[in-house]
Design a protein around this motif. Sequence first.
Motif, short mmCIF file in Angstrom:
data_model
loop_
_atom_site.label_atom_id
_atom_site.label_comp_id
_atom_site.label_asym_id
_atom_site.label_seq_id
_atom_site.Cartn_x
_atom_site.Cartn_y
_atom_site.Cartn_z
N UNK A 1 0.80 -1.23 0.00
CA UNK A 1 0.00 0.00 0.00
C UNK A 1 0.84 1.28 0.00
N UNK A 2 2.17 1.16 -0.02
CA UNK A 2 3.03 2.35 0.06
C UNK A 2 2.77 3.33 -1.08
N UNK A 3 2.40 2.78 -2.26
CA UNK A 3 2.16 3.66 -3.42
C UNK A 3 0.88 4.48 -3.29
N UNK A 4 0.08 4.20 -2.24
CA UNK A 4 -1.17 4.92 -2.04
C UNK A 4 -1.15 5.83 -0.82
N UNK B 1 8.11 7.27 -5.80
CA UNK B 1 8.39 7.81 -7.12
C UNK B 1 9.84 8.24 -7.29
N UNK B 2 10.44 8.83 -6.24
CA UNK B 2 11.74 9.47 -6.48
C UNK B 2 12.74 9.38 -5.32
N UNK B 3 12.37 8.82 -4.18
CA UNK B 3 13.30 8.76 -3.05
C UNK B 3 13.41 7.33 -2.51
N UNK C 1 4.32 5.91 -8.70
CA UNK C 1 4.32 5.07 -7.51
C UNK C 1 3.85 3.65 -7.79
N UNK C 2 2.88 3.52 -8.69
CA UNK C 2 2.36 2.19 -9.02
C UNK C 2 3.43 1.34 -9.72
N UNK C 3 4.30 1.97 -10.49
CA UNK C 3 5.38 1.24 -11.16
C UNK C 3 6.39 0.72 -10.14
N UNK C 4 6.71 1.55 -9.15
CA UNK C 4 7.64 1.11 -8.11
C UNK C 4 7.05 -0.05 -7.32
#
Length: 223
Positions: free
Chosen positions: A79-82, A91-93, A182-185
């Motif tokens: 759930x981290x991407x949400x 996304x970037x960190x 975020x969904x890609x990660x």
Amino acid sequence: MCGRYTLLAEERDIQETFGLSDGISEYEPSYNVAPGQNVLSIIHDGKEKRGGYMRWGLVPSWAKDPKIGYKMINARSESAHEKPSFKSLMARKRCLIIADSFYEWQASQDGKQPKRIQTEDGSLFAFAGLWDKWQQGDEVLFTCTILTRDANTFMQDIHHRMPIILPKGKEADWIAPTVYRPEEAQAFLTSLTSVPLKAHNVSTYVNSAKHNDPECITPLTSN
């Protein structure tokens, strides 16, 4: 979850394993890394990989109180991407958090038995992590969290959750200087294969974060 781990390798071995061109300032091995301590992390700054220390326990850049970090030592990868605390970081960190084993406590009728868990060959590895920079006035904190997943077949009898260990060859992909959705990660983490593990019982001596010596990792005579 992941609440304690070890990092006992020589500095040179870490540099060679993770392709660091520079040394690691103030590197110190530890038999019992605990939340709130500074932990060795690796990021990619867009030009090269950089190793250094961040405090374990994520303090989002927007947080009013840095004490929130003690509640954010782990982040659920599912759930981290949400989640507001982690979405932009996915996304970037993204970062690597370097270790060579972690501890988990297996529940039983006699209480909780601590176990030291290593990769099958005992090698260095990296947890998948996220990091952020928090600043309030002159106070600046760089902090991180370890991403977790449902336990794999090996870990299921020990605990229902486990940290994400990046397979060899995937560490650079995780911290690549690319802005993912975020969904890609999250999809990247889901696609990872499990790293073979082994475990042995250790003494409850490791339960105290004040203890940091070889007794923490000494195998008990019976498992």
